[in-house]
Design a protein around this motif. Structure first.
Motif, short mmCIF file in Angstrom:
data_model
loop_
_atom_site.label_atom_id
_atom_site.label_comp_id
_atom_site.label_asym_id
_atom_site.label_seq_id
_atom_site.Cartn_x
_atom_site.Cartn_y
_atom_site.Cartn_z
N GLY A 54 -5.35 -2.58 -6.85
CA GLY A 54 -5.53 -1.43 -7.72
C GLY A 54 -6.54 -0.41 -7.22
N VAL A 55 -7.13 -0.63 -6.05
CA VAL A 55 -8.13 0.30 -5.51
C VAL A 55 -7.43 1.51 -4.90
N SER A 56 -8.00 2.69 -5.10
CA SER A 56 -7.44 3.93 -4.56
C SER A 56 -8.48 4.64 -3.72
N GLY A 57 -8.00 5.32 -2.67
CA GLY A 57 -8.85 6.18 -1.85
C GLY A 57 -8.27 7.58 -1.86
N ARG A 58 -9.07 8.58 -2.14
CA ARG A 58 -8.58 9.93 -2.28
C ARG A 58 -9.34 10.90 -1.37
N ASN A 74 5.53 3.95 1.32
CA ASN A 74 5.04 2.68 0.78
C ASN A 74 5.29 1.58 1.80
N SER A 86 -4.89 9.57 1.87
CA SER A 86 -5.10 9.09 0.51
C SER A 86 -4.14 7.94 0.25
N HIS A 87 -4.58 6.94 -0.48
CA HIS A 87 -3.74 5.75 -0.62
C HIS A 87 -4.08 5.00 -1.90
N THR A 88 -3.17 4.16 -2.30
CA THR A 88 -3.36 3.24 -3.42
C THR A 88 -2.98 1.84 -2.95
N HIS A 116 -1.86 -1.52 -3.96
CA HIS A 116 -1.31 -2.27 -5.09
C HIS A 116 -1.63 -3.76 -4.98
N ILE A 151 0.84 -1.19 0.00
CA ILE A 151 0.00 0.00 0.00
C ILE A 151 0.88 1.24 0.00
N THR A 152 0.51 2.23 -0.78
CA THR A 152 1.24 3.49 -0.84
C THR A 152 0.38 4.63 -0.29
#
Length: 420
Positions: A283-287, A199, A245-247, A249, A76-77
């Motif tokens: 591949g899910v992102s939270g912004r 990350n 906020s995160h992505t 992976h 996770i980033t």
């Protein structure tokens, strides 16, 4: 005597024979024979391919496993949270708590463009500020600056002073005025990494019970049997520079069998064939642009077993489904839904990313299967017999129809001849 007995058996012969001089061969019969042979050959070939094909049968049974652990493989980033502010904790319904997890996890500092900062890898996930607590001069007793002193009566670190302030109910808003915080370079570290991200990747072992994994700022500690989080004050006064906020992976629940090379390869092959090689959160992102913002993921983990042909390999792993919920904590206990409906929250939230997982009581078994040779043989016999029978019926109908037409065509001329 014996010859008479065998002679009587001829009466039960179901395959009566005709002599060659009473057989009638036609072009229609020849065409039907060729067509029947082609149909038999093609359908038999299809049946053979189906016999050789490996199919996957899925069944659901009660999961009877006990005392197992799950391995959470994650990557996770967080592009706007420095690594030294991120704390990772795991809690479950059994009461087990893993705080500031540091084993089998790697965190990497990222610059403002998302590029890894050279030589910044760290397998120690514990808050970097906490690591400075380990080295102090013997006999040193730091002041708590009016905060509620611990049992030792000394606040050796900036963290001790902060917790003393919390226990007293005071706001810890100016750490730069505290001696311990200045010695640890609290403000300098913040300024140096203010624009960085982090990350986090690795594997976390959790009990196979209801629990949660959360990424949050500051450090968690236990008071009155409840987990509380003291948010570092500059997160609130940093003009929303830091947010969660995160992505995602990669996020997967794995079994111990997946660390065996041959079982892992067999499991990957079956997952790929069934379209299960990707996870719902990959591949899910939270912004968000707000520091006081909470991301929640609710996961339903289902135990899964893959069985290769003839049970050559049995691979135990896990699948999961997920739903997501986001909450703006700046609204407090009350807020409005996206549809404009007023809602009230029963508990206060905390900024961060929370992964709440629940274990399903069922086990999904995917087994490779192939038709038996007896089934293939039976199907082939049915094909041959069925096609020949139908062809024989068609030939008989066509032959009888042809004869009837010939007779009806010759009758008028014959009748007129007799009249003459």
């Amino acid at each position: 005597m014996a010859k008479g007995i065998f002679a009587n058996l001829k009466g039960v012969d179901a395959f009566g024979k005709t002599t060659e001089d009473v057989k009638v061969k036609t072009r229609t019969g020849a065409l039907l024979t060729i067509l029947s042979a082609a149909i038999i050959l093609s359908v038999t070939m299809i049946e053979f391919l189906d016999y050789r094909r490996v199919n996957v049968d899925t069944s659901i049974v009660v999961d009877k496993s006990r005392g197992e652990k799950l391995t959470v493989n994650l990557n996770i980033t967080f592009p706007r949270v420095p690594c030294f502010l991120v704390s990772v904790d795991v809690m479950d319904i059994s009461g087990e708590l893993q705080r500031d997890i540091s084993h089998n996890v790697l965190k990497s500092r990222l610059d403002q463009f998302g590029i890894v900062v050279p030589n910044s890898f760290s397998a120690e996930l514990r808050n970097d500020l906490d690591k400075m607590h380990d080295v102090k001069k013997e006999g040193y007793c730091g002041s708590c600056y009016g905060g509620l002193e611990p049992e030792s009566g000394c606040c050796q670190t900036c963290e001790d002073v902060r917790q003393a302030y919390v226990n007293r109910g005071w706001s810890f808003s100016q750490p730069e005025l505290i001696e311990q915080c200045r010695d640890e370079g609290w403000a300098d570290k913040l300024k140096e990494q203010a624009d960085e991200g982090c990350n986090i990747s690795g594997r976390i072992r959790v009990n196979k019970v209801i629990g949660n994994i959360h990424f949050s700022p500051g450090r968690s500690f236990q008071t009155n049997t409840r987990n509380l989080y003291e948010l570092v004050p500059y997160l609130r006064d940093d003009t929303n520079r830091h947010d969660f906020s995160h992505t995602i992976h990669h996020f997967a629940f794995e079994g111990d069998d997946e660390y065996d090379f041959w079982k892992a390869e067999a499991g990957k092959e079956m997952k790929k064939r069934m379209g299960l090689n990707t996870n719902p959160l990959d591949g899910v992102s939270g912004r968000t642009s707000k520091a006081q913002y909470m991301f929640q993921y609710f996961l339903k983990v289902v135990s899964t077993q893959f069985r290769t042909l003839n049970d050559a390999q049995i691979v135990n792993t896990h699948q999961y489904s997920t739903t997501q919920f986001e909450r703006d904590l700046s609204e407090g206990m009350n807020g409005d839904s996206p549809g404009g409906i007023h809602v009230q929250h029963g508990v206060t939230g905390l900024p961060g990313a929370f992964f709440n997982f629940e274990i399903s009581p069922v086990l999904v078994v995917h087994s490779e299967m192939r038709q038996s040779f007896a089934h293939f043989l039976t199907s082939t016999c049915a094909i041959v017999g069925g096609v020949l029978t139908v062809a024989s019926l068609v030939d008989s109908i066509l032959f009888a129809t042809g004869r009837a037409l010939k007779k009806s065509g010759s009758s008028p001329s014959g009748f007129s001849g007799k009249l003459m």
